[in-house]
Design an enzyme around this catalytic site. Structure first.
Site, PDB file in Angstrom:
ATOM      1  N   TYR A 156     154.655  65.327  96.780  1.00  0.00           N
ATOM      2  CA  TYR A 156     153.257  66.093  96.438  1.00  0.00           C
ATOM      3  C   TYR A 156     152.108  64.722  96.565  1.00  0.00           C
ATOM      4  CZ  TYR A 156     153.161  63.796  91.926  1.00  0.00           C
ATOM      5  OH  TYR A 156     153.174  62.910  90.694  1.00  0.00           O
ATOM      6  N   CYS A 157     150.979  65.270  96.770  1.00  0.00           N
ATOM      7  CA  CYS A 157     149.707  64.232  96.652  1.00  0.00           C
ATOM      8  C   CYS A 157     148.603  65.163  96.140  1.00  0.00           C
ATOM      9  CB  CYS A 157     149.452  64.243  98.122  1.00  0.00           C
ATOM     10  SG  CYS A 157     148.666  65.611  99.152  1.00  0.00           S
ATOM     11  N   ARG A 158     147.249  64.959  96.589  1.00  0.00           N
ATOM     12  CA  ARG A 158     146.604  65.530  95.650  1.00  0.00           C
ATOM     13  C   ARG A 158     146.300  66.929  96.241  1.00  0.00           C
ATOM     14  NH1 ARG A 158     141.233  66.616  97.323  1.00  0.00           N
ATOM     15  NH2 ARG A 158     139.726  66.720  95.744  1.00  0.00           N
ATOM     16  N   GLY A 212     147.989  68.365  99.081  1.00  0.00           N
ATOM     17  CA  GLY A 212     149.013  68.863  99.870  1.00  0.00           C
ATOM     18  C   GLY A 212     149.372  68.364 101.598  1.00  0.00           C
ATOM     19  N   ILE A 246     148.625  68.211  93.634  1.00  0.00           N
ATOM     20  CA  ILE A 246     148.624  68.132  92.147  1.00  0.00           C
ATOM     21  C   ILE A 246     147.367  68.909  91.618  1.00  0.00           C
ATOM     22  CG2 ILE A 246     146.976  66.116  91.987  1.00  0.00           C
ATOM     23  CD1 ILE A 246     149.090  65.310  89.633  1.00  0.00           C
TER      24      ILE A 246
END
Length: 131
Positions: A88-90, A92, A116
């Site tokens: 995951y990241c901020r 996607g 996230i």
């Protein structure tokens, strides 16, 4: 067996493929991602910057910044190719790129759709490294 796997993918909210069908990883919605990471054999990977990670991250996530040189080398060194990686990241986008790179190295990767941001919007738990 193929029908069973398809059923599990739908159950977990996994969306395989893109419009051009080129990706080698699966996208998962928040609910499916939450279920996926309950498995102790799944490796949880946050590919944001160290600063973003410190602000808020999923508990027990490993942080390797996808934008830094040597990302894939670090990932191969620190992760087990025989285990699933939940990325995951901020939002996607970075994690989708990371998941694709990991898949090309032989990992089975799942990307959190919406990152996230989507996770927090669903009131899912995060932890902070900032006192």
């Amino acid at each position: 067996m193929k029908k069973f796997f398809s059923f599990i993918m739908v159950l977990l909210g996994i969306h395989a493929g893109t419009a051009c069908g080129q990706q080698h990883f699966d996208n998962v919605d928040v609910k499916g991602f939450a279920e996926l990471i309950q498995n102790p054999d799944v490796q949880l990977l946050d590919v944001r910057t160290a600063e973003e990670y410190a602000e808020a991250h999923l508990d027990k996530a490993i942080n390797i910044d996808v934008k830094k040189q040597g990302f894939i080398d670090q990932a191969v060194e620190r992760l087990d190719t025989n285990k699933v990686v939940a990325v995951y990241c901020r939002s996607g986008r970075r994690s989708a790129n990371a998941a694709e790179m990991l898949a090309e190295k032989g990992f089975k990767a799942f990307n959190l759709e919406g990152g996230i941001i989507a996770w927090k919007n669903e009131q899912m738990p995060v932890v902070s490294s900032i006192p």
